[in-house]
Design a protein around this motif. Structure first.
Motif, PDB file in Angstrom:
ATOM      1  N   SER A  85      -8.177  15.355  14.159  1.00  0.00           N
ATOM      2  CA  SER A  85      -7.393  16.226  13.212  1.00  0.00           C
ATOM      3  C   SER A  85      -7.418  16.289  12.088  1.00  0.00           C
TER       4      SER A  85
ATOM      5  N   ASN B 106      -0.608  14.779  16.163  1.00  0.00           N
ATOM      6  CA  ASN B 106      -1.129  14.911  14.846  1.00  0.00           C
ATOM      7  C   ASN B 106      -1.122  14.330  14.132  1.00  0.00           C
TER       8      ASN B 106
ATOM      9  N   VAL C  66      -9.726  16.260   9.196  1.00  0.00           N
ATOM     10  CA  VAL C  66     -10.863  17.878   9.084  1.00  0.00           C
ATOM     11  C   VAL C  66      -9.751  17.595   6.928  1.00  0.00           C
TER      12      VAL C  66
ATOM     13  N   SER D 162      -7.152  13.129  19.379  1.00  0.00           N
ATOM     14  CA  SER D 162      -6.720  14.586  18.225  1.00  0.00           C
ATOM     15  C   SER D 162      -6.368  14.340  17.367  1.00  0.00           C
TER      16      SER D 162
END
Length: 203
Positions: free
Chosen positions: A131, A86, A134, A127
């Motif tokens: 992420s 993240n 979003v 990822s």
């Protein structure tokens, strides 16, 4: 037309990628790259224990980004190292302060893009970018990645970062590997790509 490059760099890898992104932006006529870093949240003594203090000092000349600068830009390209797949905490805290922009719809329709780095080849680069998207979607950004028209992300001749989601670099377990030329080319391509899309939207 202003393209804002907003990033956090612990050991200088993301900073080097951000410089290449800026080079790509500036290849587009009428586009201006503006580099900004997000505020540091770790105390100096912690950075020193991490061995990051010297690297932080080398990028201290880059101004800290303000929320208003996001609203004034035509496109924003975000750079973050990966943290457990993240974005880093510094970037998360910066984005968490953009609620007023969300309420106003101030970022709707702007081009948004992301680049990253990780210690290992499979350290969560994809990822992290996905992420991150979003948050950009909640703000109404038009998301741009690194299309396969950048042929440098093809092939298996060398270990390298980069995917259709965005440019990336592999730093090594102790930060010993700086971005390779092909990774910097990916960053330049992404910067130019975003600037070209922003220019069309602005027109």
């Amino acid at each position: 037309m202003k393209v804002l490059i907003v990033y956090y760099s612990t050991y200088g890898h993301i900073h080097k990628m951000a410089e290449a992104i800026a080079e790509g932006v500036n290849q587009v006529e009428g586009a201006e790259a503006v580099m900004r870093r997000v505020p540091e949240t770790l105390p100096e003594e912690v950075l020193e224990k991490m061995g990051a203090l010297d690297a932080q000092k080398t990028i201290s000349h880059v101004p800290v980004c303000t929320i208003d600068e996001l609203a004034a830009a035509d496109a924003v390209i975000f750079g973050t190292p990966t943290r457990f797949g993240n974005m880093c905490g510094q970037m998360r805290q910066f984005l968490d302060a953009t609620g007023s922009l969300w309420a106003e719809g101030a970022l709707v329709g702007k081009v948004g893009s992301v680049f990253t780095s990780s210690a290992t080849q499979h350290g969560g680069q994809e990822s992290t970018i996905l992420s991150f998207h979003v948050s950009l979607l909640h703000h109404g950004f038009v998301i741009a990645g690194l299309p396969y028209s950048f042929q440098g992300q093809m092939g298996i001749d060398e270990v390298k970062g980069g995917s259709p989601y965005g440019a990336s670099t592999i730093a090594g377990g102790s930060g010993e590997r700086m971005p390779s030329e092909i990774e910097l080319e990916a960053a330049r391509f992404q910067g130019k790509h975003v600037a070209e899309i922003a220019k069309k939207l602005k027109a």
